[in-house]
Design a protein around this motif. Sequence first.
Motif, PDB file in Angstrom:
ATOM      1  N   VAL A  76       0.004 -52.747  23.371  1.00  0.00           N
ATOM      2  CA  VAL A  76       1.024 -53.348  22.502  1.00  0.00           C
ATOM      3  C   VAL A  76       1.124 -54.855  22.770  1.00  0.00           C
ATOM      4  O   VAL A  76       1.242 -55.656  21.832  1.00  0.00           O
ATOM      5  N   ASN A  77       1.012 -55.253  24.038  1.00  0.00           N
ATOM      6  CA  ASN A  77       1.032 -56.691  24.358  1.00  0.00           C
ATOM      7  C   ASN A  77      -0.167 -57.416  23.760  1.00  0.00           C
ATOM      8  O   ASN A  77      -0.043 -58.557  23.291  1.00  0.00           O
ATOM      9  N   ILE A  78      -1.330 -56.765  23.756  1.00  0.00           N
ATOM     10  CA  ILE A  78      -2.519 -57.359  23.117  1.00  0.00           C
ATOM     11  C   ILE A  78      -2.257 -57.511  21.612  1.00  0.00           C
ATOM     12  O   ILE A  78      -2.525 -58.565  21.022  1.00  0.00           O
ATOM     13  N   LEU A  79      -1.716 -56.464  20.981  1.00  0.00           N
ATOM     14  CA  LEU A  79      -1.429 -56.515  19.540  1.00  0.00           C
ATOM     15  C   LEU A  79      -0.373 -57.576  19.221  1.00  0.00           C
ATOM     16  O   LEU A  79      -0.424 -58.220  18.172  1.00  0.00           O
ATOM     17  N   ARG A  80       0.582 -57.770  20.149  1.00  0.00           N
ATOM     18  CA  ARG A  80       1.581 -58.850  19.975  1.00  0.00           C
ATOM     19  C   ARG A  80       0.884 -60.212  19.980  1.00  0.00           C
ATOM     20  O   ARG A  80       1.158 -61.060  19.131  1.00  0.00           O
ATOM     21  N   HIS A  81       0.012 -60.400  20.971  1.00  0.00           N
ATOM     22  CA  HIS A  81      -0.714 -61.662  21.125  1.00  0.00           C
ATOM     23  C   HIS A  81      -1.543 -61.965  19.867  1.00  0.00           C
ATOM     24  O   HIS A  81      -1.686 -63.129  19.466  1.00  0.00           O
ATOM     25  N   LEU A  82      -2.076 -60.917  19.245  1.00  0.00           N
ATOM     26  CA  LEU A  82      -2.905 -61.084  18.046  1.00  0.00           C
ATOM     27  C   LEU A  82      -2.062 -61.118  16.759  1.00  0.00           C
ATOM     28  O   LEU A  82      -2.622 -61.142  15.662  1.00  0.00           O
ATOM     29  N   LYS A  83      -0.727 -61.102  16.918  1.00  0.00           N
ATOM     30  CA  LYS A  83       0.221 -61.154  15.787  1.00  0.00           C
ATOM     31  C   LYS A  83       0.090 -59.929  14.860  1.00  0.00           C
ATOM     32  O   LYS A  83       0.401 -60.004  13.663  1.00  0.00           O
ATOM     33  N   LEU A  84      -0.357 -58.803  15.407  1.00  0.00           N
ATOM     34  CA  LEU A  84      -0.500 -57.582  14.611  1.00  0.00           C
ATOM     35  C   LEU A  84       0.672 -56.615  14.816  1.00  0.00           C
ATOM     36  O   LEU A  84       0.950 -55.777  13.966  1.00  0.00           O
ATOM     37  N   TRP A  85       1.360 -56.751  15.952  1.00  0.00           N
ATOM     38  CA  TRP A  85       2.395 -55.773  16.292  1.00  0.00           C
ATOM     39  C   TRP A  85       3.577 -55.755  15.310  1.00  0.00           C
ATOM     40  O   TRP A  85       4.062 -54.669  14.960  1.00  0.00           O
ATOM     41  N   PRO A  86       4.070 -56.910  14.817  1.00  0.00           N
ATOM     42  CA  PRO A  86       5.226 -56.862  13.903  1.00  0.00           C
ATOM     43  C   PRO A  86       5.000 -55.954  12.688  1.00  0.00           C
ATOM     44  O   PRO A  86       5.940 -55.316  12.207  1.00  0.00           O
ATOM     45  N   ILE A 114       3.016 -53.266  12.681  1.00  0.00           N
ATOM     46  CA  ILE A 114       2.828 -51.880  13.130  1.00  0.00           C
ATOM     47  C   ILE A 114       4.134 -51.292  13.669  1.00  0.00           C
ATOM     48  O   ILE A 114       4.422 -50.102  13.480  1.00  0.00           O
ATOM     49  N   GLU A 115       4.944 -52.124  14.317  1.00  0.00           N
ATOM     50  CA  GLU A 115       6.130 -51.639  15.045  1.00  0.00           C
ATOM     51  C   GLU A 115       7.069 -50.751  14.221  1.00  0.00           C
ATOM     52  O   GLU A 115       7.561 -49.744  14.729  1.00  0.00           O
ATOM     53  N   PRO A 116       7.326 -51.069  12.930  1.00  0.00           N
ATOM     54  CA  PRO A 116       8.235 -50.204  12.174  1.00  0.00           C
ATOM     55  C   PRO A 116       7.756 -48.746  12.087  1.00  0.00           C
ATOM     56  O   PRO A 116       8.547 -47.846  11.814  1.00  0.00           O
ATOM     57  N   HIS A 117       6.454 -48.525  12.302  1.00  0.00           N
ATOM     58  CA  HIS A 117       5.888 -47.174  12.197  1.00  0.00           C
ATOM     59  C   HIS A 117       5.691 -46.515  13.568  1.00  0.00           C
ATOM     60  O   HIS A 117       5.075 -45.455  13.663  1.00  0.00           O
ATOM     61  N   ARG A 159      -2.939 -48.011   6.624  1.00  0.00           N
ATOM     62  CA  ARG A 159      -2.359 -48.700   5.461  1.00  0.00           C
ATOM     63  C   ARG A 159      -1.917 -50.122   5.800  1.00  0.00           C
ATOM     64  O   ARG A 159      -2.080 -51.040   5.003  1.00  0.00           O
ATOM     65  N   VAL A 160      -1.356 -50.301   7.003  1.00  0.00           N
ATOM     66  CA  VAL A 160      -0.948 -51.646   7.446  1.00  0.00           C
ATOM     67  C   VAL A 160      -2.172 -52.566   7.489  1.00  0.00           C
ATOM     68  O   VAL A 160      -2.160 -53.687   6.947  1.00  0.00           O
ATOM     69  N   TYR A 161      -3.247 -52.078   8.127  1.00  0.00           N
ATOM     70  CA  TYR A 161      -4.467 -52.885   8.249  1.00  0.00           C
ATOM     71  C   TYR A 161      -5.100 -53.161   6.880  1.00  0.00           C
ATOM     72  O   TYR A 161      -5.607 -54.252   6.625  1.00  0.00           O
ATOM     73  N   GLN A 162      -5.066 -52.157   5.997  1.00  0.00           N
ATOM     74  CA  GLN A 162      -5.629 -52.345   4.653  1.00  0.00           C
ATOM     75  C   GLN A 162      -4.911 -53.472   3.922  1.00  0.00           C
ATOM     76  O   GLN A 162      -5.534 -54.324   3.290  1.00  0.00           O
ATOM     77  N   GLY A 163      -3.580 -53.500   4.072  1.00  0.00           N
ATOM     78  CA  GLY A 163      -2.790 -54.571   3.458  1.00  0.00           C
ATOM     79  C   GLY A 163      -3.175 -55.939   4.004  1.00  0.00           C
ATOM     80  O   GLY A 163      -3.297 -56.915   3.260  1.00  0.00           O
TER      81      GLY A 163
END
Length: 392
Positions: A60-70, A72-75, A116-120
Motif C-alpha cells: 500500500v505504501n508503494i501504491l501511495r508513492h506511485l499515486k495509485l492508492w487514492p 483503489i482505497e475506496p474499494h 476497473r480502476v486501472y482501466q479508467g
Amino acid sequence: MMQYDVVIAGGAMAGATLALAIEHLSKGTLNIAVVEPFKVQSEGHPGFDSRSIALSYGTVNILRHLKLWPAIEPHATPIEHIHVSDRSHAGMTDITKQDVGIEALGYVVELADVGRVYQGLFEHSQSITQFCPNSVASVEREQDKVHIELSGGEKLEAKLLVAADGAVSQCCQQIGLELSEHDFDQVAVIANIVTQEPHQGRAFERFTPNGPVALLPMSDNRMSLVWCLRPEEAKRVMALPDGEFLERLQNDFGWRLGAMKKVGQRASYPLLLRHRKQNISHRVAIVGNAAQTLHPIAGQGFNLGIRDVASLAEEIVKQIDDVGRYQGLMRFSVRRESDRQETIWLTSSLVHIFSNDLPAMRIGRNFALATMDNLSTFKQPLLRHTLGIVKR
C-alpha cells in the motif's frame, strides 16, 4: 511497425501497476504498450463471488508513492487484526494494528474493482496504449531493440520487453528462460463465505493436518477463503453440497466466527512453487508470477511481485534514453535477489512446517507460535514479511 520504449506482456495487476508506475515516475515521457489477452469486465460486477487479493502494508505504501492508492482505497477492506493458530493445539499468535502503530496491517481488494480502476487510468493516459484482447506470439531480439509480433498480427518494436504474463509465461518460453517447479502436493480451494459473526477486519490463518486455511475480510461482511488440502481431499470437498462443505470447513476452522452460513461459487487450483532463477535477459525483464509463483500461505506472492514492479520502474527511469540497457536491468536484478530468495525460502519453509502432522513438527510449531505471542523478537521476521516492510 509500431515503436515503444517499453512493451509489457500481461495487463493484470503486476503488468498494469508497472505501466502506471513507469508513466508516473517518467512524468509521461515514455511510450508504453500493454498487451493483455482478457478484457476488463465493464458490465456488472461478479458480486458475491468476486475474487480478491491481500495487499500488505508495504505494498500500500508503494501504491501511495506511485499515486495509485487514492483510486483503489475506496474499494479496499482494512485488515486490523491477524490471528494465526494451529487446529486442536495450543499454539497461537495475534498481530494487531495497535501492536505496530499503523492504520491497518494490510487491505483486501477485489480484483474486479482494481481492474476497473486501472482501466479508467489507462483510458485517461497519453503514454499507455493497450492491445486487448491480444497476446505475444513471437519475440526476436537485436542488439538495441526487441521485435514483438502479437497474435492479432500487429508488429511492435521496443527498447525493453517486460514479461508479466503469468506463471507459464509465453515470453519466457519464447526466449528459453528456464522454469523451476516444485509441487507442494496440495490444492487450494477458494470461495467467498459469510459467517455468523461479523469479521470486524480480522484475518485468520489456521494450520491443519491437511494444510492451512486462510480467511480474509471483505466488503459486505464476506470473507475470502483459501483452503489448502491434499489433492484427493480437495476433490471430495469440491464435490460436496454447500451445507456439507460448510460443515467440513467448520470442522477445520473452528467456531471463532460462529457458524459458517453461506458459501459462494468454488474454484480450485494445484499449488506449485514456480520460479525462474533469472529475472532478466537481453532487453527483457520478468516480474510478477512470470518471475515466481508462490504458495498462498502468508499471502506473500503478489506483494513480492509489486516490490519487483516498483524496483524495475525506478531502474527504468534512471536510463530514460535507453530503458532496456543491460546496466539498468542488472541493477534491478541485483536489488531484487535477496528479497526474492528470502521470500521463496520463507514461504516454502512455512508450508513444510505447518502442513506436517509429525509429532515433533507439531510440538515445534506450537512452541514457536506460543513463543512468538509472548516474545516480540520472535515475531519480528514474520511480522516484517507479513507487513511487507522489506528492503528492495
